[in-house]
Design a protein around this motif. Structure first.
Motif, mmCIF file in Angstrom:
data_model
loop_
_atom_site.group_PDB
_atom_site.id
_atom_site.type_symbol
_atom_site.label_atom_id
_atom_site.label_comp_id
_atom_site.label_asym_id
_atom_site.label_seq_id
_atom_site.Cartn_x
_atom_site.Cartn_y
_atom_site.Cartn_z
ATOM 1 N N LEU A 181 0.961 81.907 84.251
ATOM 2 C CA LEU A 181 0.317 81.900 82.865
ATOM 3 C C LEU A 181 -0.734 80.706 82.958
ATOM 4 N N LYS A 182 -1.936 81.079 82.686
ATOM 5 C CA LYS A 182 -2.899 79.999 82.729
ATOM 6 C C LYS A 182 -3.652 79.866 81.125
ATOM 7 N N THR A 183 -3.848 78.728 80.849
ATOM 8 C CA THR A 183 -4.467 78.604 79.451
ATOM 9 C C THR A 183 -5.661 77.686 79.839
ATOM 10 N N SER A 184 -6.656 78.037 79.014
ATOM 11 C CA SER A 184 -7.953 77.096 78.901
ATOM 12 C C SER A 184 -8.345 76.741 77.464
ATOM 13 N N THR A 185 -7.990 75.411 77.173
ATOM 14 C CA THR A 185 -8.419 75.208 75.757
ATOM 15 C C THR A 185 -9.751 74.592 75.777
ATOM 16 N N ILE A 186 -10.767 74.895 74.884
ATOM 17 C CA ILE A 186 -12.208 74.494 74.768
ATOM 18 C C ILE A 186 -12.379 73.876 73.369
ATOM 19 N N SER A 187 -12.767 72.778 73.278
ATOM 20 C CA SER A 187 -12.981 72.072 71.892
ATOM 21 C C SER A 187 -14.436 71.481 72.011
ATOM 22 N N ILE A 188 -15.246 72.201 71.095
ATOM 23 C CA ILE A 188 -16.679 72.010 70.849
ATOM 24 C C ILE A 188 -16.905 71.209 69.557
ATOM 25 N N GLY A 189 -17.577 70.035 69.538
ATOM 26 C CA GLY A 189 -17.994 69.103 68.372
ATOM 27 C C GLY A 189 -18.900 68.142 68.594
ATOM 28 N N GLY A 190 -19.239 67.559 67.390
ATOM 29 C CA GLY A 190 -20.506 66.656 67.569
ATOM 30 C C GLY A 190 -20.623 65.893 66.336
ATOM 31 N N GLU A 191 -21.702 64.895 66.076
ATOM 32 C CA GLU A 191 -21.710 64.060 64.898
ATOM 33 C C GLU A 191 -21.778 64.971 63.403
ATOM 34 N N ASP A 192 -22.805 65.937 63.837
ATOM 35 C CA ASP A 192 -22.869 66.921 62.504
ATOM 36 C C ASP A 192 -22.454 68.258 62.721
ATOM 37 N N LEU A 193 -21.265 68.512 63.655
ATOM 38 C CA LEU A 193 -20.631 69.596 63.722
ATOM 39 C C LEU A 193 -19.156 69.655 63.733
ATOM 40 N N PRO A 194 -18.844 70.339 62.960
ATOM 41 C CA PRO A 194 -17.211 70.424 62.805
ATOM 42 C C PRO A 194 -16.583 70.773 64.322
ATOM 43 N N THR A 195 -15.344 70.318 64.621
ATOM 44 C CA THR A 195 -14.630 70.517 65.836
ATOM 45 C C THR A 195 -14.187 72.043 65.786
ATOM 46 N N SER A 196 -14.388 72.792 66.821
ATOM 47 C CA SER A 196 -13.965 74.112 67.056
ATOM 48 C C SER A 196 -13.197 74.309 68.196
ATOM 49 N N ASN A 197 -11.953 74.752 68.210
ATOM 50 C CA ASN A 197 -11.077 74.975 69.162
ATOM 51 C C ASN A 197 -10.662 76.334 69.505
ATOM 52 N N VAL A 198 -10.835 76.763 70.745
ATOM 53 C CA VAL A 198 -10.229 78.014 71.257
ATOM 54 C C VAL A 198 -9.652 77.954 72.351
ATOM 55 N N THR A 199 -8.287 78.744 72.683
ATOM 56 C CA THR A 199 -7.679 78.711 73.553
ATOM 57 C C THR A 199 -7.642 80.109 74.328
ATOM 58 N N SER A 246 -5.173 86.848 75.828
ATOM 59 C CA SER A 246 -5.168 86.294 74.522
ATOM 60 C C SER A 246 -6.222 85.443 74.061
ATOM 61 N N LEU A 247 -6.730 85.405 72.885
ATOM 62 C CA LEU A 247 -7.636 84.329 72.160
ATOM 63 C C LEU A 247 -6.928 83.671 70.955
ATOM 64 N N ILE A 248 -6.821 82.491 70.963
ATOM 65 C CA ILE A 248 -6.153 81.808 69.884
ATOM 66 C C ILE A 248 -7.076 80.848 69.418
ATOM 67 N N ARG A 249 -7.361 80.863 68.125
ATOM 68 C CA ARG A 249 -8.175 80.050 67.266
ATOM 69 C C ARG A 249 -7.171 78.957 66.901
ATOM 70 N N LEU A 250 -7.698 77.498 67.034
ATOM 71 C CA LEU A 250 -6.895 76.620 66.407
ATOM 72 C C LEU A 250 -7.749 75.659 65.641
ATOM 73 N N SER A 251 -7.024 75.026 64.708
ATOM 74 C CA SER A 251 -7.666 73.840 63.529
ATOM 75 C C SER A 251 -7.802 72.917 64.298
ATOM 76 N N GLY A 252 -8.633 72.015 63.869
ATOM 77 C CA GLY A 252 -9.033 70.783 64.348
ATOM 78 C C GLY A 252 -7.982 69.899 64.762
ATOM 79 N N SER A 253 -6.693 70.097 64.061
ATOM 80 C CA SER A 253 -5.612 69.210 64.390
ATOM 81 C C SER A 253 -4.647 69.877 65.547
ATOM 82 N N GLY A 254 -5.094 70.962 65.939
ATOM 83 C CA GLY A 254 -4.462 71.724 66.929
ATOM 84 C C GLY A 254 -3.519 73.004 66.595
ATOM 85 N N SER A 255 -3.429 73.221 65.218
ATOM 86 C CA SER A 255 -2.488 74.220 64.690
ATOM 87 C C SER A 255 -3.126 75.569 64.965
#
Length: 414
Positions: A181-199, A246-255
């Motif tokens: 099982l291999k997972t890669s969680t990528i978080s992208i965000g910035g000063e004027d950009l809300p954090t987006s998390n995808v696994t 599988s692609l998993i969308r996560l909230s900013g808190s990780g849920s």
């Protein structure tokens, strides 16, 4: 004896096979494990041309013919690693069941058999990186968290036969199975950009049958001294399986917000063609010194367009029992062992081949009858700190038990 046997089986049922925590196990099928028993770890991992009557030979099935007892072996290992590189340091420790095998003579001196389990590969890593997104002018950052776990296991059945006075042949059938099982969680965000998390989650599951063939020959010098030769061959073999993405969308808190099943595909990983040779000089129940060489044609193996090196492993080791028949000194009946090995691995990182070097020590402590408590220690180094690589310094402690007895023989007298 029955209570001991049942207890060891229970350890298998409730335990787990130890996984190597090498950071390089993200490559291919993961870190490739030595296919020997605890006593082989102690003597430098030689075994192709080094037969013994006291332990199970899983490296060359032809040498099983020397197992005149019913032999049960089990072992656990503790693996501790220290990581170092450019602005990087860390450590990790893991341990668990590593060895399990049973061998017995069917026609004593002519046909012996063995079965058991040995981990073939191990995957256990966690890497973390962060940096600016190219072209964002430094306003957008990206964080990557990559993890992997699992591995493959060999359930083996080996048979050794004597077809002439000194010539032996053998075959080991492996049922190789397991999942990675291999997972890669990528978080992208910035000063004027809300954090987006995808696994991204990929599960690879394999199961297939492959074979290892062996031959052996013993040349007698005197009544108790011999020169042993051995050779093994494993043909290139496809290992079939499936891959689920599988692609998993996560909230900013990780849920978890949403899971998208991309689909399942059939995959094949070609196991390499393998050649092995070994030679040893042995004085019965006193000492042995041996050397093995094993080459694997990884250049034509693997899957897809991934490139691998042809690998080479050289092992040198020996054993010494000061006085096997001494009833007055326990420590003179102990079998001491040592050795070293060099392994050019098949995996390439940053256009550079990886090498693994180890120094081994061991001892087999006699217990009731012909059984023993087998201890081994290995110090090794994998990789280096140049060219953006990471050096792993590791220590392995092995604790094993060998039970030798004459089972399945009907008593003539009570």
């Amino acid at each position: 004896m029955k209570r001991i046997f049942i207890g060891l089986v229970c350890v298998l049922l409730i335990g787990h096979l130890v996984q190597s925590q090498s950071i390089y196990s993200f490559q291919g099928l993961g870190s490739l494990n030595h296919q020997g028993m605890p006593n082989n770890v102690g003597n430098g991992e030689v075994g192709i041309g080094s037969p013994t009557i006291w332990h199970i030979n899983t490296q060359n099935p032809a040498n099983l013919i020397y197992n005149t007892f019913s032999t049960f072996q089990l072992g656990i290992v503790v693996d501790r690693r220290q990581f170092s590189g450019e602005d990087l340091s860390g450590e990790a420790t893991e341990g668990g069941l590593r060895f399990l095998g049973y061998a017995f003579p069917i026609l004593p001196g002519k046909w012996s058999s063995s079965f058991g389990i040995l981990p073939y590969s191990s995957v256990s890593y966690n890497t973390f990186s962060e940096g600016e997104v190219i072209g964002s002018g430094g306003t957008v950052n990206q964080i990557s968290d990559n993890r992997g776990e699992g591995g493959l296991t060999n359930f083996y059945w080996s048979n050794g036969f004597k077809i002439m006075d000194k010539f032996l042949v053998g075959v080991r059938t492996n049922y190789t199975f397991g999942s990675i099982l291999k997972t890669s969680t990528i978080s992208i965000g910035g000063e004027d950009l809300p954090t987006s998390n995808v696994t991204y989650e990929e599960l690879e599951a394999y199961s297939d049958v492959n074979f290892l063939f062996g031959i052996g020959y013993r040349h007698t010098l005197t009544e108790k001294s011999f020169v042993n030769f051995g050779a093994t061959f494993s043909p290139r073999s496809p290992l079939n399986g499936t891959s689920e993405l599988s692609l998993i969308r996560l909230s900013g808190s990780g849920s978890e917000l949403e899971t998208i099943e991309v689909g399942s595909t059939d995959i094949t990983f070609d196991l390499p063609r393998t050649y092995g040779i070994g030679v040893s000089y042995q004085k019965l129940n006193h000492y042995m010194i041996g050397m093995d060489m094993e080459a694997q044609a990884w250049g034509n193996a693997g899957s897809g367009n991934t490139l691998y090196n042809n690998s080479l492993k050289i092992s040198l080791g020996g054993e010494l029992t000061p006085d096997f028949d001494n009833v007055n000194s326990y420590w003179k009946r102990v079998k001491y062992s040592g050795g070293l090995n060099y392994h050019k691995l098949p995996y390439i990182v940053n256009n550079q081949a990886l090498t693994d070097f180890g120094i081994n020590f061991g001892a087999s402590l006699p217990v009731s009858g012909y059984s023993s408590l087998d201890l081994a220690f290995k110090w090794g180094q994998l990789g280096e700190t140049t060219n953006g690589l990471i050096k792993e310094t590791y220590y392995k402690v092995v604790i094993g038990a060998t039970i030798n007895d004459r089972w399945f023989i009907k008593r003539k007298y009570d």
